[in-house]
Each structure stands twice: as C-alpha cells, then as structure tokens.
Design an enzyme around this catalytic site. Structure first.
Site, PDB file in Angstrom:
ATOM      1  N   GLU A   1      -8.421  11.979   2.464  1.00 15.30           N
ATOM      2  CA  GLU A   1      -8.733  11.098   3.584  1.00 15.30           C
ATOM      3  C   GLU A   1      -8.865  11.925   4.854  1.00 15.30           C
ATOM      4  OE1 GLU A   1      -6.163   7.759   3.919  1.00 15.30           O
ATOM      5  OE2 GLU A   1      -5.781   7.673   1.771  1.00 15.30           O
TER       6      GLU A   1
ATOM      7  N   GLU B   1       0.868  -1.177   0.000  1.00 13.26           N
ATOM      8  CA  GLU B   1       0.000   0.000   0.000  1.00 13.26           C
ATOM      9  C   GLU B   1       0.907   1.230   0.000  1.00 13.26           C
ATOM     10  OE1 GLU B   1      -3.859   1.325   2.634  1.00 13.26           O
ATOM     11  OE2 GLU B   1      -2.044   0.741   3.716  1.00 13.26           O
TER      12      GLU B   1
END
Length: 216
Positions: A203, A112
C-alpha cells in the site's frame, strides 16, 4: 483524529468490479479490480491520484510501481483467508508512506486487520490505542486498536474496528504465523469473526516506490 492510517486504511474497502485484468495502469475514476491469477485471489484498488502500474505475475507473484499524490492497495492471497501460516518473499522499495502487510477483513463482527511486516515514513499504528504486544516469527509486534466511524468497508459505509499489528524488526520475506496474531487479539478481548479475503498487500499514499512480492 485525521491521520494517514485513518485515511488510507479506509480506502482499501471499496467494492470490486466485474472486469478482471491481469494488469492495469491507474486512471482517474478506475475502481477496484479483483479476481484470480495463478491460483491466488488478487485485489487492486487505486483512487486514481497517483501513477500506479500493477501486474499479476505467475503463481503468487505480483509487481507494483507507483509515484504521485494518491493512494492504492494491491496484493495476492486468498478468499476467504485463514489462520494458516503465510510465507512470502520479494523486494519492497518505498520512498515515503507505504506498508507491506498481511491484510484482510473479518465479518461477524466486522473488523479490518493488518499484520504489518515493513513500512516507511509512517507507522500504521499511529493514532490508534496501543493494546499490547505479541512475539512471533523472530520479532515483537505492537498491537493497536482503532475505530472507524461511518467509513467505507466490505459491507458498505459503517462503523468497525481495525486491528493493526506492527513488526518492530522490519523485514521483507519470511513466514507469518497468523494464528499467533489471532490468539493475541483474542487474549486481549478483541473478537475475531469469520475470515473474508486476505492478501499480502503493498500500500502507498502520497509516495513512490516499487515492490515485487511472491506469496507461497
């Protein structure tokens, strides 16, 4: 160590559902939504803890407004991603824990990754191992490595590494030369696999704010 980056980054890997709305409001228990809009791939996920409104605009534009104690990730990009330069623009106005990043996954090996352009209140590299720096697109980026053990991912619950590059000179808009970051990871011995999805992501975690981002 339990940290915001550990809790929040893991949450972005929850699987997609078949419904593909162009906009939605967060509801408790609402799972991820992914699809295409304006010729771009998009991904939106929320844990339902905060009031989050996400809207896909024309082309590469998206808008998100949020407030409350919960986390989410949202953005537009490509599936699969690539090492091509990414140009984006817009506004990013967080109050608290939030990131604006190039975000995605590699497979083989499973990784990730974040190339964080702007952040507020919490450096996403906190808790990771500082591996070095890379200079690209007018700024130095700090490179961090973290390992997530038995956490959610695009391949289910498993163990994987995170590569987190954090721009020292924050910005909201410009071109990200992704290949420079790929080459920096490789030079540090951090393996790079096959691109999965890749978005310009907003985010937030236990915060509030508004962002309007356009991906070119």
């Amino acid at each position: 160590m339990v940290s915001f980056s550990a809790l929040f980054l893991a949450s972005t890997a929850i699987a997609a559902v078949s419904a593909i709305p162009t906009s939605l409001k967060a509801r408790t228990g609402t799972p991820s939504s992914t699809g295409t809009s304006g010729g771009f791939y998009y991904s939106f996920w929320t844990d339902g803890g905060a009031d989050v409104i996400y809207t896909n605009g024309a082309g590469g534009e998206y808008h998100v407004a949020w407030d409350g104690n919960g986390d989410f990730t949202a953005g537009k990009g490509w599936n699969p991603g690539s090492s091509n330069p990414i140009t984006y623009s817009g506004t990013f106005g967080p109050g608290g824990n939030a990131y604006l990043s190039i975000y995605g996954w590699f497979t083989n090996p499973l990784v990730e990754y974040y190339i964080t352009e702007n952040w507020d209140a919490y450096n996403p590299g906190t808790g990771g191992t500082h591996k070095g720096t890379v200079t690209s697109d007018g700024s130095v980026y700090d490179i961090y490595l973290s390992t997530r053990v038995n956490e959610p991912s695009i391949q289910g619950t498993t163990t994987f590494n995170q590569y987190i590059n954090v721009r020292q000179s924050k910005r909201t808009g410009g071109t990200v030369t992704v290949a420079n970051h790929i080459n920096a990871w490789k030079a540090l011995g951090l393996p790079v696999g096959t691109f999965n999805y890749q978005i310009v992501s907003t985010e937030g975690f236990d915060s509030s704010g508004v962002a309007d981002i356009t991906v070119a």
